[in-house]
Design a protein around this motif. Structure first.
Motif, PDB file in Angstrom:
ATOM      1  N   VAL A 112      -4.804   9.019  -9.871  1.00 15.56           N
ATOM      2  CA  VAL A 112      -3.647   8.460 -10.505  1.00 15.56           C
ATOM      3  C   VAL A 112      -3.607   7.573 -11.670  1.00 15.56           C
ATOM      4  CG1 VAL A 112      -1.511   7.228  -9.852  1.00 15.56           C
ATOM      5  CG2 VAL A 112      -2.153   8.960  -8.275  1.00 15.56           C
ATOM      6  N   PHE A 133       3.065  10.408  -7.880  1.00 23.06           N
ATOM      7  CA  PHE A 133       2.640   9.092  -8.068  1.00 23.06           C
ATOM      8  C   PHE A 133       2.374   8.688  -9.409  1.00 23.06           C
ATOM      9  CE2 PHE A 133      -0.991   6.764  -5.080  1.00 23.06           C
ATOM     10  CZ  PHE A 133      -0.243   5.656  -5.245  1.00 23.06           C
ATOM     11  N   ILE A 185      -5.903   7.584  -5.374  1.00 19.01           N
ATOM     12  CA  ILE A 185      -5.534   6.456  -6.255  1.00 19.01           C
ATOM     13  C   ILE A 185      -6.309   6.459  -7.563  1.00 19.01           C
ATOM     14  CG2 ILE A 185      -6.051   4.079  -6.034  1.00 19.01           C
ATOM     15  CD1 ILE A 185      -4.872   3.991  -3.358  1.00 19.01           C
ATOM     16  N   GLN A 243       0.711   1.566   0.133  1.00 15.99           N
ATOM     17  CA  GLN A 243       0.473   0.124  -0.259  1.00 15.99           C
ATOM     18  C   GLN A 243       0.823   0.088  -1.742  1.00 15.99           C
ATOM     19  OE1 GLN A 243      -3.038  -1.032   1.412  1.00 15.99           O
ATOM     20  NE2 GLN A 243      -2.287  -2.192   2.976  1.00 15.99           N
ATOM     21  N   MET A 244      -0.059   0.985  -2.687  1.00 16.16           N
ATOM     22  CA  MET A 244      -0.121   0.947  -4.026  1.00 16.16           C
ATOM     23  C   MET A 244       1.383   1.355  -4.421  1.00 16.16           C
ATOM     24  SD  MET A 244      -2.554   2.737  -6.874  1.00 16.16           S
ATOM     25  CE  MET A 244      -2.048   3.118  -8.304  1.00 16.16           C
ATOM     26  N   ALA A 247      11.063  -5.914 -10.095  1.00 16.19           N
ATOM     27  CA  ALA A 247      10.954  -7.118 -11.138  1.00 16.19           C
ATOM     28  C   ALA A 247      11.412  -6.680 -12.341  1.00 16.19           C
ATOM     29  CB  ALA A 247       9.520  -7.682 -11.140  1.00 16.19           C
ATOM     30  N   GLU A 271       5.608   1.146 -15.750  1.00 21.70           N
ATOM     31  CA  GLU A 271       5.490   0.551 -16.843  1.00 21.70           C
ATOM     32  C   GLU A 271       6.175   0.590 -17.904  1.00 21.70           C
ATOM     33  OE1 GLU A 271       1.368   2.137 -17.001  1.00 21.70           O
ATOM     34  OE2 GLU A 271       0.840   0.639 -15.026  1.00 21.70           O
ATOM     35  N   ARG A 275       4.019   0.684  -2.977  1.00 19.05           N
ATOM     36  CA  ARG A 275       4.920  -0.512  -2.725  1.00 19.05           C
ATOM     37  C   ARG A 275       4.603  -1.512  -3.935  1.00 19.05           C
ATOM     38  NH1 ARG A 275       3.812  -3.177   2.419  1.00 19.05           N
ATOM     39  NH2 ARG A 275       2.495  -3.869   1.365  1.00 19.05           N
ATOM     40  N   SER A 276       3.594  -1.470  -4.337  1.00 20.90           N
ATOM     41  CA  SER A 276       3.239  -2.430  -5.507  1.00 20.90           C
ATOM     42  C   SER A 276       3.774  -1.998  -6.734  1.00 20.90           C
ATOM     43  CB  SER A 276       1.703  -2.724  -5.684  1.00 20.90           C
ATOM     44  OG  SER A 276       1.211  -3.168  -4.629  1.00 20.90           O
ATOM     45  N   ILE A 277       3.846  -0.702  -6.924  1.00 17.36           N
ATOM     46  CA  ILE A 277       4.507  -0.274  -8.020  1.00 17.36           C
ATOM     47  C   ILE A 277       6.063  -0.218  -8.223  1.00 17.36           C
ATOM     48  CG2 ILE A 277       5.020   1.941  -9.350  1.00 17.36           C
ATOM     49  CD1 ILE A 277       2.089   2.813  -8.727  1.00 17.36           C
ATOM     50  N   ASP A 292       7.556  -2.935  -6.374  1.00 15.58           N
ATOM     51  CA  ASP A 292       7.637  -4.368  -6.514  1.00 15.58           C
ATOM     52  C   ASP A 292       7.810  -4.604  -8.159  1.00 15.58           C
ATOM     53  OD1 ASP A 292       7.737  -4.812  -3.805  1.00 15.58           O
ATOM     54  OD2 ASP A 292       5.649  -5.539  -3.877  1.00 15.58           O
ATOM     55  N   ILE A 293       6.672  -4.021  -8.709  1.00 17.07           N
ATOM     56  CA  ILE A 293       6.701  -4.170 -10.182  1.00 17.07           C
ATOM     57  C   ILE A 293       8.213  -3.732 -10.853  1.00 17.07           C
ATOM     58  CG2 ILE A 293       5.730  -3.500 -12.500  1.00 17.07           C
ATOM     59  CD1 ILE A 293       2.934  -3.688 -10.877  1.00 17.07           C
ATOM     60  N   LYS A 337     -10.511   0.534   1.989  1.00 10.91           N
ATOM     61  CA  LYS A 337      -9.844   1.703   2.424  1.00 10.91           C
ATOM     62  C   LYS A 337      -9.133   2.628   1.597  1.00 10.91           C
ATOM     63  CE  LYS A 337     -10.548   0.604   7.209  1.00 10.91           C
ATOM     64  NZ  LYS A 337      -9.946  -0.497   8.041  1.00 10.91           N
ATOM     65  N   ASP A 361       6.642 -12.160  -9.320  1.00 14.25           N
ATOM     66  CA  ASP A 361       6.690 -10.825  -8.266  1.00 14.25           C
ATOM     67  C   ASP A 361       5.755 -10.100  -8.692  1.00 14.25           C
ATOM     68  OD1 ASP A 361       8.862 -11.939  -7.015  1.00 14.25           O
ATOM     69  OD2 ASP A 361      10.490 -10.702  -7.747  1.00 14.25           O
ATOM     70  N   ILE A 362       5.755  -9.807 -10.170  1.00 17.07           N
ATOM     71  CA  ILE A 362       4.833  -8.885 -10.728  1.00 17.07           C
ATOM     72  C   ILE A 362       3.149  -9.468 -10.280  1.00 17.07           C
ATOM     73  CG2 ILE A 362       3.616  -8.088 -13.022  1.00 17.07           C
ATOM     74  CD1 ILE A 362       6.667  -7.911 -14.251  1.00 17.07           C
ATOM     75  N   ALA A 388       2.564  -8.357  -6.751  1.00 20.30           N
ATOM     76  CA  ALA A 388       2.061  -7.002  -6.694  1.00 20.30           C
ATOM     77  C   ALA A 388       0.628  -6.656  -7.187  1.00 20.30           C
ATOM     78  CB  ALA A 388       3.161  -6.080  -7.680  1.00 20.30           C
ATOM     79  N   LEU A 401      -2.460  -5.195  -4.880  1.00 19.00           N
ATOM     80  CA  LEU A 401      -3.365  -4.146  -5.493  1.00 19.00           C
ATOM     81  C   LEU A 401      -4.873  -4.575  -5.098  1.00 19.00           C
ATOM     82  CD1 LEU A 401      -1.689  -2.880  -8.531  1.00 19.00           C
ATOM     83  CD2 LEU A 401      -2.056  -1.497  -6.540  1.00 19.00           C
ATOM     84  N   SER A 441      10.526 -13.160 -11.760  1.00 14.82           N
ATOM     85  CA  SER A 441      10.066 -11.892 -11.753  1.00 14.82           C
ATOM     86  C   SER A 441       8.513 -11.656 -12.357  1.00 14.82           C
ATOM     87  CB  SER A 441      11.032 -11.205 -13.159  1.00 14.82           C
ATOM     88  OG  SER A 441      12.101 -10.879 -12.646  1.00 14.82           O
ATOM     89  N   MET A 444      -6.321  -4.413  -1.563  1.00 15.44           N
ATOM     90  CA  MET A 444      -6.736  -3.160  -1.380  1.00 15.44           C
ATOM     91  C   MET A 444      -8.191  -3.266  -1.417  1.00 15.44           C
ATOM     92  SD  MET A 444      -3.122  -0.931  -2.671  1.00 15.44           S
ATOM     93  CE  MET A 444      -4.286   0.468  -2.713  1.00 15.44           C
ATOM     94  N   SER A 477      -3.123   3.471   2.073  1.00 12.82           N
ATOM     95  CA  SER A 477      -3.583   2.826   0.696  1.00 12.82           C
ATOM     96  C   SER A 477      -2.625   3.306  -0.222  1.00 12.82           C
ATOM     97  CB  SER A 477      -5.045   2.673   0.333  1.00 12.82           C
ATOM     98  OG  SER A 477      -5.248   4.202  -0.148  1.00 12.82           O
ATOM     99  N   ILE A 478      -2.397   4.605  -0.223  1.00  9.94           N
ATOM    100  CA  ILE A 478      -1.301   5.325  -1.221  1.00  9.94           C
ATOM    101  C   ILE A 478       0.128   4.332  -1.033  1.00  9.94           C
ATOM    102  CG2 ILE A 478      -0.047   7.172  -1.818  1.00  9.94           C
ATOM    103  CD1 ILE A 478      -2.641   8.859  -1.122  1.00  9.94           C
ATOM    104  N   LYS A 496       4.011   5.465 -11.597  1.00 10.50           N
ATOM    105  CA  LYS A 496       3.211   4.184 -12.460  1.00 10.50           C
ATOM    106  C   LYS A 496       3.507   4.364 -13.832  1.00 10.50           C
ATOM    107  CE  LYS A 496      -1.402   2.731 -13.212  1.00 10.50           C
ATOM    108  NZ  LYS A 496      -1.561   2.788 -14.657  1.00 10.50           N
TER     109      LYS A 496
END
Lengths: 225, 225
Positions: free
Chosen positions: B137, A41, B134, A106-107, A117, A49, A109-111, A113-114, B129, B113-114, B117, B121, B110, B124, A103-104, A45
């Motif tokens: 991390v 994880f 998280i 979901q996070m 992009a 970045e 997936r956000s990462i 998505d970034i 939950k 999209d960011i 995302a 987050l 892009s 959440m 929630s893990i 991240k």
């Protein structure tokens, strides 16, 4: 910077030869992935970045090799994401745990998505049809990207990135180094700075200007020394 | 930090009262958008980057108010994106220009999209939950988020963010300030630091530790002074 930085370096691509003699299709070979959910994880991240920073650099400097690196990291991140998902799903033993584990995912997936992009930005560099305004926008953002040439007289020379700790001392995060014809992407803390290295860094305009003065040899003492 | 920082502050939400007396639906009121394509574009990039930082902070500290701010910025960014698209489309006069302008729209997507995302987050945090992993991390990433309490003895007190230039001097970018019960999100360069302010910043662990020592009053001189 942790031990998983190095794993990325172990990614080797294999060129597959087909019967008709054509080559060029690549496969992933020996990708090492951290063993536990947390480390995967964290690696995800950090990778996402780095990808964003490298993608903007690639766009700013029209650097195709850097854009290719972003696309490779995107594939690497997909592998990480897959491994994370398998391990996370396996860990759920009841409803409450399942909700938290969601929630893990979901996070993650956000990462992801970034990172996608960033991949889309990198593809723009390969397409070669960038509007000049894009350069201006990256240059004039609060956090921008800069190129810094290291003079042989600079106090940076011969020191490792860990010794220099440029992130704290100058506010610039080094995302890549150009050494002669070679790129070092996401350099390690034990990477040494050589004369004539070109450092690619992310930071505010003021921070980048400050690093530039140090790199030129005009400032001879690092703060906190 | 430019003039459009302030525009964001002018966003006011209107609570709409329905016939049945129910309230709570909000509408955008008087959103000012920069006039030219470049300024809108820069504002989009800055806003998306702020959103990511604020979203991770909201997740780390379980701060719902901060999460709500991210979702408001997401709506603001949609408005910016719409305005950018209209202006960019209008500017194309031939095939070559149309192709280059398409790259602007791609980059805007892009960025969007960011920002989405980051919005995911933030949601959440509102769902409450979150898995404890998280937090770990975010704490263990190369760039993390930290909370720094300003002691009345600190050299930070009474100075503006412009005077302090913490991004260059400590490597920490201040993304929010908690003052008593009030949040200041994305503080301006003329924002002054008060005793007992809680600064929320993004940077490496070392950079955040360094700022903490300055904020506690243990380090009495800023670098470059």
């Amino acid at each position: 910077m942790g031990e998983f930085k190095r794993l990325r370096r172990k990614i080797n691509k294999k060129t597959v030869k087909f019967k008709d003699g054509e080559a060029g299709v690549e496969e992933w070979d020996e990708v090492e992935v951290p063993r536990n959910v947390k480390d995967i994880f964290v690696e995800m991240k950090n990778t996402a970045e780095l990808m964003v920073d490298l993608a903007y650099s690639a766009v700013l400097f029209r650097e195709k090799e850097m854009a290719e690196e972003v696309l490779e990291l995107e594939e690497y991140l997909d592998i990480l994401n897959y491994n994370l998902t398998v391990r996370a799903v396996l860990a759920a033993r009841n409803m409450k745990e399942a909700e938290q584990i969601t929630s893990i995912l979901q996070m993650a997936r956000s990462i992801d998505d970034i990172s996608n992009a960033a991949g889309d930005l990198a593809k723009m560099v390969l397409e070669e049809k960038l509007h000049p305004l894009i350069t201006e926008v990256i240059m004039e953002s609060e956090e921008t990207i800069g190129k810094v040439v290291v003079s042989p007289e600079s106090i940076l020379v011969g020191k490792t990135l860990e010794e220099l700790d440029l992130a704290t001392n100058t506010g610039v995060r080094i995302i890549a180094i150009r050494r002669g014809k070679r790129w070092i992407f996401d350099p390690d803390e034990d990477t040494k700075v050589f004369p004539n290295d070109i450092l690619i860094g992310r930071g505010t305009r003021t921070a980048l200007d400050y690093l530039k003065e140090i790199a030129r040899g005009n400032i001879k003492v690092m703060p906190n020394e």
